[in-house]
Design a protein around this motif. Structure first.
Motif, PDB file in Angstrom:
ATOM      1  N   THR A 375     -25.584  -0.687 -17.641  1.00 61.34           N
ATOM      2  CA  THR A 375     -25.653  -2.066 -18.097  1.00 61.34           C
ATOM      3  C   THR A 375     -27.036  -2.624 -17.788  1.00 61.34           C
ATOM      4  OG1 THR A 375     -24.885  -2.959 -15.990  1.00 61.34           O
ATOM      5  CG2 THR A 375     -23.192  -2.353 -17.609  1.00 61.34           C
ATOM      6  N   VAL A 376     -27.320  -3.821 -18.283  1.00 55.90           N
ATOM      7  CA  VAL A 376     -28.617  -4.451 -17.999  1.00 55.90           C
ATOM      8  C   VAL A 376     -28.802  -4.601 -16.504  1.00 55.90           C
ATOM      9  CG1 VAL A 376     -29.984  -6.544 -18.291  1.00 55.90           C
ATOM     10  CG2 VAL A 376     -28.641  -5.646 -20.214  1.00 55.90           C
ATOM     11  N   GLU A 377     -27.746  -5.032 -15.812  1.00 56.65           N
ATOM     12  CA  GLU A 377     -27.838  -5.230 -14.361  1.00 56.65           C
ATOM     13  C   GLU A 377     -28.044  -3.900 -13.646  1.00 56.65           C
ATOM     14  OE1 GLU A 377     -25.410  -6.307 -16.297  1.00 56.65           O
ATOM     15  OE2 GLU A 377     -25.760  -8.479 -16.340  1.00 56.65           O
ATOM     16  N   GLN A 378     -27.309  -2.871 -14.076  1.00 57.32           N
ATOM     17  CA  GLN A 378     -27.471  -1.562 -13.458  1.00 57.32           C
ATOM     18  C   GLN A 378     -28.867  -1.001 -13.709  1.00 57.32           C
ATOM     19  OE1 GLN A 378     -24.104   0.263 -15.381  1.00 57.32           O
ATOM     20  NE2 GLN A 378     -22.870   0.231 -13.516  1.00 57.32           N
ATOM     21  N   SER A 379     -29.395  -1.209 -14.902  1.00 57.83           N
ATOM     22  CA  SER A 379     -30.748  -0.731 -15.215  1.00 57.83           C
ATOM     23  C   SER A 379     -31.774  -1.388 -14.305  1.00 57.83           C
ATOM     24  CB  SER A 379     -31.088  -1.016 -16.679  1.00 57.83           C
ATOM     25  OG  SER A 379     -30.317  -0.226 -17.542  1.00 57.83           O
ATOM     26  N   ALA A 380     -31.633  -2.690 -14.109  1.00 54.84           N
ATOM     27  CA  ALA A 380     -32.573  -3.407 -13.249  1.00 54.84           C
ATOM     28  C   ALA A 380     -32.495  -2.891 -11.813  1.00 54.84           C
ATOM     29  CB  ALA A 380     -32.284  -4.909 -13.296  1.00 54.84           C
ATOM     30  N   THR A 381     -31.272  -2.670 -11.329  1.00 52.02           N
ATOM     31  CA  THR A 381     -31.088  -2.162  -9.964  1.00 52.02           C
ATOM     32  C   THR A 381     -31.667  -0.764  -9.828  1.00 52.02           C
ATOM     33  OG1 THR A 381     -29.070  -3.484  -9.724  1.00 52.02           O
ATOM     34  CG2 THR A 381     -29.386  -1.663  -8.185  1.00 52.02           C
ATOM     35  N   LEU A 382     -31.416   0.097 -10.812  1.00 52.04           N
ATOM     36  CA  LEU A 382     -31.940   1.465 -10.763  1.00 52.04           C
ATOM     37  C   LEU A 382     -33.457   1.486 -10.833  1.00 52.04           C
ATOM     38  CD1 LEU A 382     -29.327   3.305 -13.017  1.00 52.04           C
ATOM     39  CD2 LEU A 382     -29.650   3.607 -10.552  1.00 52.04           C
ATOM     40  N   ASP A 383     -34.049   0.611 -11.635  1.00 58.41           N
ATOM     41  CA  ASP A 383     -35.511   0.540 -11.712  1.00 58.41           C
ATOM     42  C   ASP A 383     -36.102   0.130 -10.367  1.00 58.41           C
ATOM     43  OD1 ASP A 383     -35.451   1.303 -14.342  1.00 58.41           O
ATOM     44  OD2 ASP A 383     -35.704  -0.726 -15.143  1.00 58.41           O
ATOM     45  N   ALA A 384     -35.478  -0.856  -9.743  1.00 61.61           N
ATOM     46  CA  ALA A 384     -35.966  -1.308  -8.440  1.00 61.61           C
ATOM     47  C   ALA A 384     -35.795  -0.211  -7.398  1.00 61.61           C
ATOM     48  CB  ALA A 384     -35.217  -2.574  -8.019  1.00 61.61           C
ATOM     49  N   LEU A 385     -34.668   0.484  -7.445  1.00 61.41           N
ATOM     50  CA  LEU A 385     -34.437   1.577  -6.495  1.00 61.41           C
ATOM     51  C   LEU A 385     -35.440   2.710  -6.695  1.00 61.41           C
ATOM     52  CD1 LEU A 385     -30.571   2.020  -6.189  1.00 61.41           C
ATOM     53  CD2 LEU A 385     -32.193   1.655  -4.332  1.00 61.41           C
ATOM     54  N   ALA A 386     -35.785   2.994  -7.942  1.00 61.74           N
ATOM     55  CA  ALA A 386     -36.743   4.065  -8.224  1.00 61.74           C
ATOM     56  C   ALA A 386     -38.066   3.785  -7.546  1.00 61.74           C
ATOM     57  CB  ALA A 386     -36.929   4.215  -9.722  1.00 61.74           C
ATOM     58  N   SER A 387     -38.494   2.518  -7.597  1.00 63.49           N
ATOM     59  CA  SER A 387     -39.745   2.151  -6.938  1.00 63.49           C
ATOM     60  C   SER A 387     -39.627   2.283  -5.429  1.00 63.49           C
ATOM     61  CB  SER A 387     -40.112   0.715  -7.318  1.00 63.49           C
ATOM     62  OG  SER A 387     -41.271   0.300  -6.645  1.00 63.49           O
ATOM     63  N   THR A 388     -38.508   1.827  -4.886  1.00 63.18           N
ATOM     64  CA  THR A 388     -38.291   1.916  -3.434  1.00 63.18           C
ATOM     65  C   THR A 388     -38.239   3.370  -2.988  1.00 63.18           C
ATOM     66  OG1 THR A 388     -37.030  -0.154  -3.502  1.00 63.18           O
ATOM     67  CG2 THR A 388     -36.710   1.262  -1.573  1.00 63.18           C
ATOM     68  N   ILE A 389     -37.567   4.213  -3.780  1.00 62.82           N
ATOM     69  CA  ILE A 389     -37.444   5.629  -3.433  1.00 62.82           C
ATOM     70  C   ILE A 389     -38.806   6.309  -3.463  1.00 62.82           C
ATOM     71  CG2 ILE A 389     -36.566   7.832  -4.317  1.00 62.82           C
ATOM     72  CD1 ILE A 389     -33.960   6.286  -5.021  1.00 62.82           C
ATOM     73  N   ARG A 390     -39.635   5.986  -4.432  1.00 61.92           N
ATOM     74  CA  ARG A 390     -40.974   6.589  -4.477  1.00 61.92           C
ATOM     75  C   ARG A 390     -41.765   6.247  -3.218  1.00 61.92           C
ATOM     76  NH1 ARG A 390     -40.688   5.206  -9.997  1.00 61.92           N
ATOM     77  NH2 ARG A 390     -41.762   3.220  -9.592  1.00 61.92           N
ATOM     78  N   THR A 391     -41.707   4.984  -2.815  1.00 62.78           N
ATOM     79  CA  THR A 391     -42.444   4.564  -1.625  1.00 62.78           C
ATOM     80  C   THR A 391     -41.934   5.295  -0.387  1.00 62.78           C
ATOM     81  OG1 THR A 391     -42.824   2.383  -2.588  1.00 62.78           O
ATOM     82  CG2 THR A 391     -43.054   2.577  -0.203  1.00 62.78           C
ATOM     83  N   ALA A 392     -40.607   5.339  -0.230  1.00 64.47           N
ATOM     84  CA  ALA A 392     -40.026   6.014   0.934  1.00 64.47           C
ATOM     85  C   ALA A 392     -40.301   7.511   0.903  1.00 64.47           C
ATOM     86  CB  ALA A 392     -38.524   5.747   0.980  1.00 64.47           C
ATOM     87  N   ALA A 393     -40.279   8.109  -0.300  1.00 62.17           N
ATOM     88  CA  ALA A 393     -40.542   9.541  -0.418  1.00 62.17           C
ATOM     89  C   ALA A 393     -41.985   9.861  -0.068  1.00 62.17           C
ATOM     90  CB  ALA A 393     -40.223  10.003  -1.835  1.00 62.17           C
ATOM     91  N   ASP A 394     -42.927   8.991  -0.481  1.00 56.97           N
ATOM     92  CA  ASP A 394     -44.332   9.211  -0.143  1.00 56.97           C
ATOM     93  C   ASP A 394     -44.534   9.142   1.371  1.00 56.97           C
ATOM     94  OD1 ASP A 394     -44.926   9.479  -2.804  1.00 56.97           O
ATOM     95  OD2 ASP A 394     -45.698   7.442  -3.047  1.00 56.97           O
ATOM     96  N   ALA A 395     -43.857   8.204   1.998  1.00 53.05           N
ATOM     97  CA  ALA A 395     -43.982   8.073   3.451  1.00 53.05           C
ATOM     98  C   ALA A 395     -43.439   9.310   4.153  1.00 53.05           C
ATOM     99  CB  ALA A 395     -43.229   6.825   3.924  1.00 53.05           C
ATOM    100  N   LEU A 396     -42.340   9.839   3.654  1.00 51.09           N
ATOM    101  CA  LEU A 396     -41.767  11.049   4.241  1.00 51.09           C
ATOM    102  C   LEU A 396     -42.669  12.253   4.014  1.00 51.09           C
ATOM    103  CD1 LEU A 396     -39.477  12.620   5.597  1.00 51.09           C
ATOM    104  CD2 LEU A 396     -38.329  12.710   3.367  1.00 51.09           C
ATOM    105  N   ALA A 397     -43.262  12.345   2.825  1.00 52.58           N
ATOM    106  CA  ALA A 397     -44.077  13.514   2.475  1.00 52.58           C
ATOM    107  C   ALA A 397     -45.267  13.676   3.405  1.00 52.58           C
ATOM    108  CB  ALA A 397     -44.543  13.401   1.030  1.00 52.58           C
ATOM    109  N   THR A 398     -45.813  12.579   3.916  1.00 59.15           N
ATOM    110  CA  THR A 398     -47.018  12.662   4.748  1.00 59.15           C
ATOM    111  C   THR A 398     -46.747  13.220   6.139  1.00 59.15           C
ATOM    112  OG1 THR A 398     -46.697  10.380   5.503  1.00 59.15           O
ATOM    113  CG2 THR A 398     -48.067  10.710   3.552  1.00 59.15           C
TER     114      THR A 398
END
Length: 833
Positions: A375-398
């Motif tokens: 849904t529109v709401e789910q898409s917005a939540t998933l987009d926001a989570l994708a950004s958060t996950i990238r940031t957290a994944a980069d921090a873990l990778a280092t």
């Protein structure tokens, strides 16, 4: 006998078989001769080669001139008496006469005279009218040009002139606004809208009202209903198991596409082949759910391949009905008896759908290929989570590599200590951090807790976000769609449609036999080629079929009555030039559906009063000449929505999962031998529009009648009248609750205004003095009855879930509930006038 007389009367009205036709100039092959040959000859001497008798073929000029095995040419142009065709038709010997007595299809004297005149004049051949190119006819001149508002009216008026008839006056403003509001939104106008329209004295007030209705989000909800019936949309699979499925996101896409007036060629192409477009969007792929709306058989003992072939049959025949107005069903087993559709044509079209990964096994309603549709709401939540996950994944990778294996820039697999790690940890580390699933992160966290506690916090942070994403994705609707992944699958023609008996391989293609010389036939290799062929502006059938269904939507009957069949057994158009003008206008407008609808509802033809004198009804009972406005009972789903709207109960919210409204106990249980138990919803879900009511194929919603069963494609539904329908409208919880809530609203108004407000709310007009007297007399009778039996009053006003306002007298409310029920069940309330 009555049916024969009635058909004869209608034919006379429409000029389809005039007894006065004697001159050669009056006889036309397509209009007069071909229907006779089709009805009386083609079953034995038509397109079906396997069923052809005596080697004689009469559906082509070449075949008729060549003749059969025993005689020469069947037709000798200019010489009817010597033509074997006429000689056999006129023969007195029952062993020689054609058609044979066993066929029970003798020709009438008028039909024989028509064939004689045609042959005498040279036997000029032609094509079936539906397969001729669409040419935009010039609007005819009318003897009453002041009546016409657009070209539609000039064609209608010319037909009326020819029949020595005149059009009816325009309907009253209130009647007209109610008619067009129901037609364009599926809901009646409010008293405020009616008053505003009636007081609008500026020019083009009606046209502005039409534009407002076309722009309403209610428009897409109203127009979606017929498309869902054609697309056989439902919320379950069908058959005995009848498992639930999630196709409602496709239904919501249809509503949205109609609301934003997606051009019909685009609307069609996306549904037929959106997945084959370059870099298809989620929306384009979702649209292909159209083809996957077929039933799914999950019963034990079924052979998967037999199921798969059944699904292909359904897809093939649905496309033929929706876009070609063609009855392909019989060509599944043999060449068509009447239309130029061979069995190989059928399987060439089927081959275009025979490339998905569907294997026919099991009854999984979300079988592949399928598509996640957030849904529109789910898409917005998933987009926001994708950004958060990238940031957290980069921090873990280092930090992860240093902590686990002390790498020095080389690939992690070659790092010191990597080989000593547990296998599942090694696999997790080899996965890019942002792509790790929750299970991998959980295993890393467990390992880090003991061996590298410093890295545990970034792992746990990433794991939290990933788990949330996975939880959301598990809840996403998954919709069955089309996707060609088995490109090398061969398609074989099947003997009498049996899945396991083949008679030869066929290549994918379009049914070119319909009109080989009228439109370019591409080398169709996939569904996108099919869509482009169907929506080619030179295609002679598609636009005619679609505008005819639009006309049916507004007038109750198409210009071609047989909406589902434009073949040789179809009824001829009542107004052929009008049909072609509408088709040409539709194409030239860019397949603009709202433009077409606006043309129809702003015409003087549509705006006529539906009132008619007895002699007019006797002469034209079905209004095929269009000498008056449309009048017929509303569809049952619209009756329900109108009742909820009048009561103020209707919850207007676009889209979402299906809802389960009121239904008698035990219906599902009995139909499914106890396998399915109906659990109705509560609150707002009970009062959503009918479009959103859960549709179980094995037993549809009990509150609807005269609707398609959603098991196969349907483009024309019957309109019947039975006592059961009246009993439902008088006693079903939905309608009693609507009457009860409407009564409560009326009781908040002054007593002298209640009858007037009731009529305005339900009928859009004020009552006459006589009606007011009858209504109030009824209320008094009900008051007396409920005063004597207050328990019956309390039981009645407890109907339904919605609460009653505090302080209402149950006896008075019950009396007015029955008064409201009476008005809601008036013919005027249940009909479009």
């Amino acid at each position: 006998m009555f049916r024969v007389l009635r058909l004869g009367l209608i034919a006379g009205i429409l000029g389809l078989g005039s007894l006065q036709r004697t001159r050669a100039a009056d006889v036309r092959f397509s209009r007069d001769v071909l229907p006779i040959l089709s009805d009386h000859c083609f079953a034995c001497h038509g397109p079906d080669a396997a069923g052809r008798k005596g080697g004689l073929r009469l559906d082509t000029e070449e075949g008729a001139r060549r003749g059969g095995k025993d005689e020469g040419p069947a037709i000798l142009p200019g010489n009817p008496d010597a033509s074997p065709l006429l000689r056999r038709i006129r023969h007195s010997d029952p062993d020689e006469v054609m058609p044979p007595p066993s066929a029970h299809k003798p020709l009438t004297p008028v039909q024989i005279e028509t064939l004689e005149t045609w042959i005498r004049d040279g036997a000029a051949w032609g094509r079936h009218w539906a397969y001729e190119p669409i040419q935009r006819p010039a609007p005819p001149r009318s003897r009453n040009p002041g009546w016409s508002r657009n070209p539609i009216d000039t064609f209608v008026h010319a037909r009326l002139d020819a029949a020595q008839r005149t059009p009816s006056p325009e309907a009253s403003p209130r009647t007209l606004l109610r008619r067009v509001t129901l037609d364009l939104t599926g809901l009646p106008p409010t008293p405020a809208e009616l008053a505003a329209f009636e007081s609008d004295t500026k020019p083009n007030a009606y046209e502005r009202a039409v534009d407002r209705l076309l722009a309403s989000p209610r428009h897409g909800e109203r127009m979606a209903w017929e498309w869902l019936e054609a697309a056989r949309y439902a919320d379950s699979n069908g058959y005995q198991g009848d498992g639930e499925r999630t196709m409602w996101p496709w239904r919501d896409w249809v509503v949205g596409a109609l609301n934003r007036n997606l051009p019909f060629d685009t609307f069609s192409t996306w549904q037929l082949a959106g997945d084959l477009l370059p870099s298809p969007s989620l929306e384009q792929r979702l649209a292909t759910g159209f083809a996957r709306n077929h039933m799914i058989n999950g019963e034990g003992g079924r052979i998967p391949e037999e199921n798969r072939i059944d699904y292909l049959f359904d897809q093939t025949e649905t496309v033929a009905t929706v876009w070609l107005g063609a009855t392909f069903n019989c060509a599944r087993c043999h060449d068509h008896k009447f239309d130029p559709v061979s069995q190989s044509d059928y399987f060439r079209l089927l081959a275009l759908f025979n490339r998905t990964s569907v294997d026919g096994s099991g009854g999984d309603p979300q079988s592949r290929p399928n598509l996640e549709v957030p849904t529109v709401e789910q898409s917005a939540t998933l987009d926001a989570l994708a950004s958060t996950i990238r940031t957290a994944a980069d921090a873990l990778a280092t930090v992860q590599t240093q902590q686990f294996v002390r790498a020095r820039g080389e690939p992690i697999e070659k790092s010191a200590g990597f080989a000593d790690l547990p296998e599942d940890v090694r696999k997790a580390l080899q996965t890019v951090p942002s792509a790790r699933n929750a299970a991998q992160l959980g295993r890393l966290a467990a390992h880090a807790k003991t061996n590298a506690p410093a890295i545990l916090p970034p792992i746990e942070e990433l794991r939290t976000h990933v788990e949330r994403r996975e939880a959301i994705r598990r809840a996403l609707p998954r919709v069955m769609v089309m996707e060609d992944t088995v490109l090398n699958r061969e398609t074989f023609q099947l003997v009498r449609g049996q899945y396991n008996k083949t008679s030869g391989r066929v290549e994918p293609g379009v049914p070119a036999g319909l009109f080989p010389d009228r439109t370019p036939v591409p080398q169709a290799t996939n569904r996108l080629d099919l869509a482009r062929w169907l929506l080619d502006s030179r295609h002679p059938v598609t636009a005619r079929v679609i505008v005819n269904r639009q006309w049916q939507l507004f007038f109750g009957t198409g210009l071609v009555r047989t909406t589902e069949d434009f073949g040789l057994q179809a009824e001829r158009p009542s107004h052929p030039d009008l049909l072609d003008w509408l088709a040409a206008e539709f194409i030239e407008s860019g397949w603009d559906v709202k433009h077409l609808q606006r043309c129809i509802v702003t015409s003087a033809t549509y705006r006529q009063t539906s009132k008619a004198r007895p002699e007019e009804i006797a002469q034209d009972p079905e209004n095929r000449l269009l000498s008056r406005g449309p009048r017929h009972r509303l569809p049952s789903w619209m009756i329900r929505d109108a009742a909820l709207s009048a009561a103020g109960l209707l919850v207007e919210h676009l889209g979402g999962p299906p809802v389960r409204t009121y239904q008698p106990d035990g219906v599902w249980e009995e139909a499914t031998f106890g396998a399915k138990r109906y659990q109705r919803d509560t609150g707002a879900s009970l009062y959503r529009r009918s479009l959103y009511v859960f549709w179980r194929r094995i037993v549809g919603p009990t509150l609807f009648f005269d609707v398609a069963n959603r098991q196969t494609c349907a483009v024309r539904t019957p309109r019947t009248n039975t006592p059961l329908q009246a009993l439902l409208l008088l006693n079903d919880t939905t309608y009693l609750e609507a009457a009860r809530v409407l009564a409560a609203r009326l009781l908040s108004t002054p007593p002298e205004a209640r009858g007037r407000n009731l009529f305005l709310t339900v009928l859009g007009r004020v009552p006459t003095d006589a009606e007011s007297a009858i209504l109030l007399s009824g209320v008094q009778r009900h008051l007396a009855r409920f005063t004597a039996n207050p328990e019956a009053a309390r039981k009645l006003v407890a109907t339904g879930e919605s609460p009653n306002p505090a302080g209402l007298d149950p006896i008075e409310q019950a009396a007015w509930t029955l008064a409201c029920s009476t008005v809601l069940n008036l013919d005027e309330a249940l009909s479009k006038e």
